[in-house]
Write an enzyme that holds these catalytic residues in place. Structure first.
Site, PDB file in Angstrom:
ATOM      1  CE  LYS A  55      25.354 -27.256 -32.581  1.00  0.00           C
ATOM      2  NZ  LYS A  55      26.005 -26.822 -33.822  1.00  0.00           N
ATOM      3  NE  ARG A  71      22.039 -22.405 -34.293  1.00  0.00           N
ATOM      4  CZ  ARG A  71      23.191 -22.988 -34.639  1.00  0.00           C
ATOM      5  NH1 ARG A  71      23.256 -23.776 -35.683  1.00  0.00           N
ATOM      6  NH2 ARG A  71      24.267 -22.801 -33.918  1.00  0.00           N
ATOM      7  NE  ARG A  91      34.577 -23.308 -30.794  1.00  0.00           N
ATOM      8  CZ  ARG A  91      33.343 -23.700 -31.113  1.00  0.00           C
ATOM      9  NH1 ARG A  91      33.058 -24.983 -31.207  1.00  0.00           N
ATOM     10  NH2 ARG A  91      32.396 -22.820 -31.322  1.00  0.00           N
ATOM     11  NE  ARG A 142      33.079 -20.798 -34.212  1.00  0.00           N
ATOM     12  CZ  ARG A 142      32.088 -21.679 -34.268  1.00  0.00           C
ATOM     13  NH1 ARG A 142      32.326 -22.918 -34.594  1.00  0.00           N
ATOM     14  NH2 ARG A 142      30.851 -21.316 -33.991  1.00  0.00           N
ATOM     15  NE  ARG A 190      27.722 -18.979 -31.178  1.00  0.00           N
ATOM     16  CZ  ARG A 190      28.826 -19.707 -31.023  1.00  0.00           C
ATOM     17  NH1 ARG A 190      29.851 -19.233 -30.355  1.00  0.00           N
ATOM     18  NH2 ARG A 190      28.889 -20.908 -31.527  1.00  0.00           N
TER      19      ARG A 190
HETATM   20  P1  AMP Z   1      27.359 -23.437 -35.428  1.00  0.00           P
HETATM   21  O1  AMP Z   1      28.691 -23.777 -36.022  1.00  0.00           O
HETATM   22  O2  AMP Z   1      26.323 -24.496 -35.653  1.00  0.00           O
HETATM   23  O3  AMP Z   1      27.448 -23.001 -34.000  1.00  0.00           O
HETATM   24  O4  AMP Z   1      26.827 -22.146 -36.241  1.00  0.00           O
HETATM   25  C1  AMP Z   1      27.572 -20.947 -36.261  1.00  0.00           C
HETATM   26  C2  AMP Z   1      26.661 -19.776 -36.611  1.00  0.00           C
HETATM   27  O5  AMP Z   1      26.083 -19.974 -37.898  1.00  0.00           O
HETATM   28  C3  AMP Z   1      25.475 -19.568 -35.673  1.00  0.00           C
HETATM   29  O6  AMP Z   1      25.809 -18.850 -34.506  1.00  0.00           O
HETATM   30  C4  AMP Z   1      24.535 -18.780 -36.577  1.00  0.00           C
HETATM   31  O7  AMP Z   1      24.970 -17.429 -36.715  1.00  0.00           O
HETATM   32  C5  AMP Z   1      24.756 -19.458 -37.924  1.00  0.00           C
HETATM   33  N1  AMP Z   1      23.812 -20.584 -38.108  1.00  0.00           N
HETATM   34  C6  AMP Z   1      24.117 -21.898 -38.198  1.00  0.00           C
HETATM   35  N2  AMP Z   1      23.013 -22.636 -38.365  1.00  0.00           N
HETATM   36  C7  AMP Z   1      21.969 -21.765 -38.357  1.00  0.00           C
HETATM   37  C8  AMP Z   1      20.555 -21.918 -38.451  1.00  0.00           C
HETATM   38  N3  AMP Z   1      19.982 -23.126 -38.558  1.00  0.00           N
HETATM   39  N4  AMP Z   1      19.797 -20.791 -38.430  1.00  0.00           N
HETATM   40  C9  AMP Z   1      20.349 -19.580 -38.328  1.00  0.00           C
HETATM   41  N5  AMP Z   1      21.671 -19.365 -38.190  1.00  0.00           N
HETATM   42  C10 AMP Z   1      22.487 -20.451 -38.213  1.00  0.00           C
END
Ligand code: AMP
Length: 195
Positions: free
Chosen positions: A11, A86, A125, A131, A142
């Site tokens: 995404k 989310r 990745r 990461r 996740r």
């Molecule tokens: P992403 O890059 O979108 O996968 O986000 C990485 C991490 O950031 C997630 O696993 C959460 O720990 C945190 N995170 C990102 N967006 C949110 C959200 N809307 N609510 C809570 N945690 C978030």
């Protein structure tokens, strides 16, 4: 516009491409958090604990961060929010922020992919980027959170009939083409209906 997808669905990559093609601001909550972690800010120290465990950062931190970002002028020309909301509670918060700014959502795009494919991709990745939230136990956690919490978000937007689903498996260019076909021209009535 929102883009929603499980971890590893691409995404972030697609969000960048879509925002370029539509000339709208791309806003990724994950990227904003990672920038704070890298910069060692108090918000980053707090968020980093949750991110490393694959947990959601608490709404008390996340919501305000999104509100602040959506108060910037560049979103007036459109925006693509990646990674938020989310949870159903975050939808309520976003509804309030958008109403206060007199903004409405045109389309919510869900990228879909099979869990085992996602685990493989994310492990790849992890090897490439290191990461800290890309090890198998955290990846599976996740994914579980996505199924438990974020699919309810998708269902809510489906009921609002602004959801479109796109298969996220395939070459990056192919997926971008599918997305652009699916969303059509924003602002037109032909836009999107739940499949
Ligand atoms: P992403 O890059 O979108 O996968 O986000 C990485 C991490 O950031 C997630 O696993 C959460 O720990 C945190 N995170 C990102 N967006 C949110 C959200 N809307 N609510 C809570 N945690 C978030």
């Amino acid at each position: 516009m929102l883009i929603i997808g499980p971890p590893g669905s691409g995404k972030g990559t697609q969000a960048e491409r879509i925002s370029e093609r539509l000339s709208v601001a791309a806003i990724s909550t994950g990227d904003i958090f990672r920038a704070h972690v890298k910069g060692g800010t108090p918000l980053g120290v707090e968020a980093g604990k949750y991110m490393d465990a694959g947990d959601f950062v608490p709404d008390s931190v996340t919501n305000e961060m999104v509100r602040s970002r959506l108060s910037q002028d560049d979103v007036d020309n459109g925006f693509l929010l990646d990674g938020y909301p989310r949870t159903v509670a975050q939808i309520d918060y976003l509804d309030g922020v958008l109403a206060a700014r007199e903004l409405t959502l045109d389309v919510v795009l869900q990228l879909t992919a099979d869990d085992e494919e996602l685990v493989e991709r994310l492990l790849g990745r992890a090897r490439e980027t290191g990461r800290s939230d890309d090890n198998e136990a955290v990846i599976r956690h996740r994914l579980d959170l996505y199924h438990e919490q974020t699919e309810a978000v998708v269902a809510t937007y489906a009921r609002r009939t602004i959801l479109t689903r796109v298969d996220g498996i395939g070459a990056i260019d192919e997926v971008t083409d599918r997305v652009m076909d699916a969303i059509g021209s924003p602002g037109t009535a032909a836009l999107v209906r739940a499949p």
